[in-house]
Enzyme design. Structure first.
Site, PDB file in Angstrom:
ATOM      1  N   SER A 101      -2.499   2.197  -0.006  1.00 36.14           N
ATOM      2  CA  SER A 101      -2.193   3.599  -0.306  1.00 36.14           C
ATOM      3  C   SER A 101      -2.253   4.439   0.979  1.00 36.14           C
ATOM      4  CB  SER A 101      -3.153   4.115  -1.381  1.00 36.14           C
ATOM      5  OG  SER A 101      -2.717   5.354  -1.891  1.00 36.14           O
ATOM      6  N   MET A 102      -3.178   5.391   1.051  1.00 40.48           N
ATOM      7  CA  MET A 102      -3.296   6.200   2.264  1.00 40.48           C
ATOM      8  C   MET A 102      -3.516   5.323   3.489  1.00 40.48           C
ATOM      9  SD  MET A 102      -5.948   9.294   3.187  1.00 40.48           S
ATOM     10  CE  MET A 102      -5.758  10.096   4.798  1.00 40.48           C
ATOM     11  N   HIS A 259      -0.837   1.876  -9.671  1.00 40.64           N
ATOM     12  CA  HIS A 259      -1.172   2.088  -8.263  1.00 40.64           C
ATOM     13  C   HIS A 259      -2.345   1.203  -7.850  1.00 40.64           C
ATOM     14  CE1 HIS A 259      -1.135   4.013  -4.440  1.00 40.64           C
ATOM     15  NE2 HIS A 259      -2.337   4.557  -4.589  1.00 40.64           N
TER      16      HIS A 259
END
Length: 279
Positions: A101-102, A259
């Site tokens: 993700s980030m 996610h």
């Protein structure tokens, strides 16, 4: 599993980060966590990778988990600099970086700013590149400006309520939770360790940062892995575009994956990672 070394490493004159290191003589794999979690979010991956013979290092990004929480430094140039400083502090080479993700943004910016001398390969897992925010110059960005503004307002107004809703979406596909409630609560507990200023500043960074010029600089072996049901960082606007931007990259799409594939589809993700690392 070997005993994991847990300590705080001073990587900048004013910042120390919480690091967990399985040690051993295996090739190093550095796991870079997502927002607004911590290195503990990799709990399903560390045993699998260690059992496969790798030295596994996790760390809490500045402002998150058990790391120091300065008021500044949440732009990607600084965060990639923190990663570079950590690799130097531990004297790691022949490293595989796995950015979730980030954390995928840190992988891209690390390569662009610091090169690939220490690297063997990289992995983008449900990662935010090439650029999240939809703009006239980035029409394929999956994050609408109005949604970004709503997230900022919601986190500012009520952190507890925001994290409750965020973790539900994080682990859901079409409204169906793909993890246990216990696992979701564990994620909320990690979110609660984040400093609020850090969470807001980092949210801004992963929303607006542009990695489109960084990705073509990645020349080492690359894996892109993403869930096709990801509603937080949708595949078509992120993983699919990252795969296209790095022509030599491998792509693995997890069917029905939200996610949070590192928890919901841990066995599949671990298998894909170990296979990629073995080559």
């Amino acid at each position: 599993m070997p005993d994991i070394t847990v300590d705080k490493r001073t990587i900048r004159p004013d910042v120390s980060v919480h690091v967990e290191d399985t040690g051993g003589t295996g090739r190093p794999v550095v796991l870079i966590h997502g927002w607004p979690l911590s290195g503990a979010s990799w709990s399903e991956q560390v045993p699998a990778l260690t059992s496969a013979g790798y030295r596994v290092i996790t760390y809490d990004r500045r402002g998150f988990g058990q790391s120091d929480k300065p008021k500044t430094g949440y732009d990607y140039d600084t965060l990639a600099g923190d990663l570079d400083a950590l690799l130097a502090e531990l004297d790691l080479r022949d490293v595989t970086l796995v950015g979730f993700s980030m954390g995928g943004g840190e992988v891209a910016r690390y390569v662009a700013n610091h090169g690939e001398e220490r690297l063997r390969s990289v992995v983008f897992a449900a990662a935010v590149p090439p650029m999240m925010m939809k703009t006239p110059g980035n029409p394929d960005g999956p994050l609408e400006p109005a949604e970004a503004a709503k997230m900022t307002a919601s986190l500012t107004a009520d952190k507890d309520a925001f994290f409750d809703e965020f973790t539900t979406d994080f682990f859901s596909v079409d409204g169906e939770l793909k993890v246990t409630e216990e696992q979701r609560q564990e994620a909320i507990a990690l979110c609660q360790q984040a400093d609020k200023i850090a969470a807001l500043e980092a949210m801004q960074s992963f929303g607006i940062s542009d990695f489109r010029e960084d990705l073509p600089k990645v020349t080492v072996p690359t894996l892109v892995v993403h869930g096709d049901g990801d509603g937080t960082v949708p595949f078509e606007g992120s993983g699919a575009r990252t795969h296209a931007a790095i022509p030599h990259s491998e792509l693995h799409v997890i069917s029905g994956g939200p996610h949070g594939i590192n928890v919901s589809h841990a066995d599949e993700l671990n298998s894909v990672l170990v296979d990629f690392l073995s080559r």
